[in-house]
Write a protein that holds these residues in place. Structure first.
Motif, short mmCIF file in Angstrom:
data_model
loop_
_atom_site.label_atom_id
_atom_site.label_comp_id
_atom_site.label_asym_id
_atom_site.label_seq_id
_atom_site.Cartn_x
_atom_site.Cartn_y
_atom_site.Cartn_z
N MET A 265 -32.02 7.44 79.01
CA MET A 265 -31.34 7.79 77.76
C MET A 265 -30.27 6.75 77.43
SD MET A 265 -29.15 11.24 76.78
CE MET A 265 -27.79 10.78 77.88
N TRP A 266 -29.51 6.35 78.44
CA TRP A 266 -28.45 5.37 78.20
C TRP A 266 -29.04 4.03 77.75
CZ3 TRP A 266 -26.81 0.56 79.56
CH2 TRP A 266 -25.51 0.22 79.17
N ALA A 267 -30.16 3.65 78.33
CA ALA A 267 -30.81 2.39 77.94
C ALA A 267 -31.22 2.42 76.48
CB ALA A 267 -32.02 2.13 78.84
N ARG A 268 -31.55 3.60 75.98
CA ARG A 268 -31.95 3.73 74.58
C ARG A 268 -30.74 3.75 73.65
NH1 ARG A 268 -33.92 8.47 74.83
NH2 ARG A 268 -32.39 9.69 73.66
N LYS A 269 -29.68 4.48 74.03
CA LYS A 269 -28.55 4.70 73.13
C LYS A 269 -27.41 3.70 73.32
CE LYS A 269 -29.07 9.68 72.35
NZ LYS A 269 -28.37 10.98 72.38
N LYS A 270 -27.22 3.20 74.56
CA LYS A 270 -26.13 2.28 74.88
C LYS A 270 -24.76 2.84 74.43
CE LYS A 270 -28.35 -1.39 76.57
NZ LYS A 270 -29.75 -0.97 76.48
N PHE A 271 -24.52 4.11 74.72
CA PHE A 271 -23.27 4.74 74.30
C PHE A 271 -22.15 4.46 75.31
CE2 PHE A 271 -26.04 7.70 76.55
CZ PHE A 271 -25.24 8.10 77.61
N GLN B 158 -40.01 19.67 82.43
CA GLN B 158 -41.18 18.82 82.55
C GLN B 158 -42.19 19.14 81.44
OE1 GLN B 158 -42.74 19.56 86.47
NE2 GLN B 158 -41.27 18.20 87.46
N ARG B 159 -42.82 18.07 80.97
CA ARG B 159 -43.91 18.23 80.00
C ARG B 159 -45.16 17.61 80.60
NH1 ARG B 159 -43.34 16.82 73.56
NH2 ARG B 159 -44.99 18.23 72.84
N GLU B 160 -46.13 18.45 80.88
CA GLU B 160 -47.36 18.02 81.56
C GLU B 160 -47.03 17.29 82.86
OE1 GLU B 160 -49.57 15.70 78.80
OE2 GLU B 160 -49.99 17.38 77.45
N GLY B 161 -46.06 17.86 83.56
CA GLY B 161 -45.68 17.35 84.87
C GLY B 161 -44.73 16.17 84.85
N VAL B 162 -44.36 15.68 83.67
CA VAL B 162 -43.47 14.52 83.55
C VAL B 162 -42.07 14.99 83.16
CG1 VAL B 162 -43.03 12.36 82.34
CG2 VAL B 162 -45.39 13.06 82.86
N PRO B 163 -41.02 14.62 83.93
CA PRO B 163 -39.65 15.01 83.57
C PRO B 163 -39.24 14.37 82.25
CG PRO B 163 -39.78 14.29 85.86
CD PRO B 163 -41.08 13.92 85.22
N VAL B 164 -38.75 15.19 81.32
CA VAL B 164 -38.38 14.67 79.99
C VAL B 164 -36.92 14.92 79.63
CG1 VAL B 164 -40.74 14.81 79.11
CG2 VAL B 164 -39.21 16.79 78.85
N CYS B 165 -36.29 15.91 80.25
CA CYS B 165 -34.87 16.15 79.99
C CYS B 165 -34.30 17.00 81.11
CB CYS B 165 -34.62 16.81 78.63
SG CYS B 165 -35.56 18.32 78.32
N GLY B 166 -32.98 17.04 81.19
CA GLY B 166 -32.34 17.79 82.27
C GLY B 166 -30.88 18.08 81.96
N ILE B 167 -30.33 19.05 82.67
CA ILE B 167 -28.91 19.36 82.58
C ILE B 167 -28.36 19.59 83.98
CG2 ILE B 167 -29.03 20.36 80.26
CD1 ILE B 167 -28.90 23.14 81.51
N VAL B 168 -27.07 19.38 84.13
CA VAL B 168 -26.35 19.63 85.38
C VAL B 168 -25.17 20.53 85.07
CG1 VAL B 168 -25.07 18.61 87.30
CG2 VAL B 168 -27.04 17.39 86.33
N CYS B 169 -25.05 21.62 85.83
CA CYS B 169 -24.00 22.60 85.58
C CYS B 169 -23.29 22.96 86.88
CB CYS B 169 -24.58 23.88 84.97
SG CYS B 169 -25.47 23.62 83.42
N ALA C 122 -29.22 15.13 79.54
CA ALA C 122 -29.93 13.89 79.19
C ALA C 122 -31.35 14.19 78.75
CB ALA C 122 -29.94 12.94 80.38
N THR C 123 -31.85 13.37 77.82
CA THR C 123 -33.23 13.46 77.34
C THR C 123 -33.79 12.04 77.23
OG1 THR C 123 -32.75 15.45 76.05
CG2 THR C 123 -34.74 14.23 75.47
N ASN C 124 -34.98 11.81 77.80
CA ASN C 124 -35.57 10.48 77.71
C ASN C 124 -36.47 10.39 76.47
OD1 ASN C 124 -37.96 11.78 78.44
ND2 ASN C 124 -37.89 11.08 80.56
#
Length: 377
Positions: A202-208, A236-247, A260-262
């Motif tokens: 996500m960071w590589a895409r947004k560079k925030f 996961q979407r079709e077994g591929v991690p696509v987003c996540g949260i930490v709490c 984060a979301t890729n």
């Protein structure tokens, strides 16, 4: 009341065990957070006990004593911890712990004491902290607006919580539930490593710009005892991690720390399903509130509108409580505050002054101009 105070006598294991006794335990008062974020050699721990040795309150502080400079700072974030489970917050207990904090760090150590309580403006809890500290200092006005969040009350049933969601938010949640997504939950190293990969994509895409160090958070959760480790949810979407949260989930409040979301997850609506899954988990495990993390409607409107969809209460943390009796410590704190924010404000003011001066040099607009407006633009 008969009581005793212990300064820097507790072990890390004992500290972690004592935190389980309190409603207001939080990740920033864990030994692991302090040791990894600030360095164990820079920590100080105060424990207040009744005459029968049962714990009443506790506080972990960061001590800053710069070399070659007199004075220093004792910084207490989201403390003191003083609300025992199954009891009401007691004003007398808060007064006692404030007295001992002032005695140890202001009078004995000659430090500038800054306390950032875990309390919200206008709440009864904030009022208790303000009253208990009034003898030693005061709330610093004008700083509270820097820490604003949404807090979701988990008391209603899950059905009621879902109905309270903003209609658009609920529609997105409904879509996510039809996208054949799966959620993986855990508190271990592997789940967190997957999250870090998504975050870096996500960071590589947004560079925030960010002050968050996801690797540091990883070291903290790895060091935390089992029941206090951060909870990671991966979509996961079709077994591929696509987003996540930490709490974080300690005390009576869950706290949303990271998300984060890729690229693959942009159209999955997985962020909605992740948050709803976390709400259900907190509700099922007896937590009372869910702090959705910081918000800034102006600088980060997208995140603000996403979190607003929970229909949670918009709240602002109370401003710091401060006390100091040593001139050098006071001067050091003022210099540190200026270095952190004053220089930026001064530069902004200079820029605005220059722009205003330039604007005043421009000719006034003609009376017959078609669209009268600001002559300085």
């Amino acid at each position: 009341m008969s009581y005793t105070v212990e300064i820097d006598k507790v072990s890390s294991a004992e500290w972690s065990g004592l935190m389980e006794l309190f409603e207001d335990s939080n990740p920033y008062q864990t030994w692991s957070y302090g040791a990894i974020r600030w360095g164990e050699e820079n920590l100080s721990h105060l424990v207040l006990r009744k005459g029968d040795s049962s714990v009443m309150a506790m506080a972990q502080l960061r001590i800053i004593r710069p070399k070659l400079v007199g004075g220093g700072v004792a910084y207490l974030r989201w403390g003191p911890i003083c609300h025992l489970r199954g009891a009401t917050l007691d004003l007398q207990t808060v007064k006692l712990v404030m007295k001992e904090l002032h005695e140890e760090y202001v009078r004995k150590r000659k430090l500038f004491l800054r306390i950032l309580p875990d309390a919200f403006v206008g709440s009864p809890r904030a009022g208790i902290f303000e009253e208990a500290f009034s003898e030693y200092g005061e709330v610093q006005p004008g700083r509270a607006s820097a820490d604003r969040t949404f807090v979701l009350d988990l008391t209603p049933t899950l059905e009621e919580l879902r109905k309270k969601l903003d209609q658009k938010w609920r529609n997105q949640l409904n879509r996510s539930e039809k996208n054949n997504l799966t959620i993986v939950e855990g508190t271990g190293r592997e789940e967190y490593k997957v999250f870090v990969k998504i975050y870096e994509e996500m960071w590589a895409r947004k560079k925030f710009d960010t002050t968050v160090d996801v690797h540091e958070f990883g070291r903290i959760t790895e060091d935390l005892p089992g029941g206090q480790k951060f909870k990671t949810l991966i979509c996961q979407r079709e077994g591929v991690p696509v987003c996540g949260i930490v709490c974080s989930a300690v005390g009576s409040m869950g706290i949303y720390l990271l998300g984060a979301t890729n690229d693959q997850g942009l159209d999955s609506k997985g962020a909605y399903l992740l948050q709803w899954t976390m709400i259900k988990w907190l509700k099922e495990n007896g937590f009372k509130y869910y702090d959705l993390g910081g918000i800034d409607p102006e600088l980060n409107p997208g995140v603000y509108h996403f979190k607003k969809g929970f229909s949670a209460e918009d709240m602002t943390r109370m401003a710091p409580l401060e006390s100091c009796e040593a001139v050098m410590s006071s001067l050091f704190m003022k210099a540190a505050d200026f270095g952190r924010g004053g220089a930026q404000k001064a530069a902004s003011k200079f820029k605005n002054d220059v722009a205003g001066a330039i604007g005043r040099l421009k000719p006034a607009p003609k009376l017959n101009q078609a669209e009268p407006g600001n002559p300085n633009t």
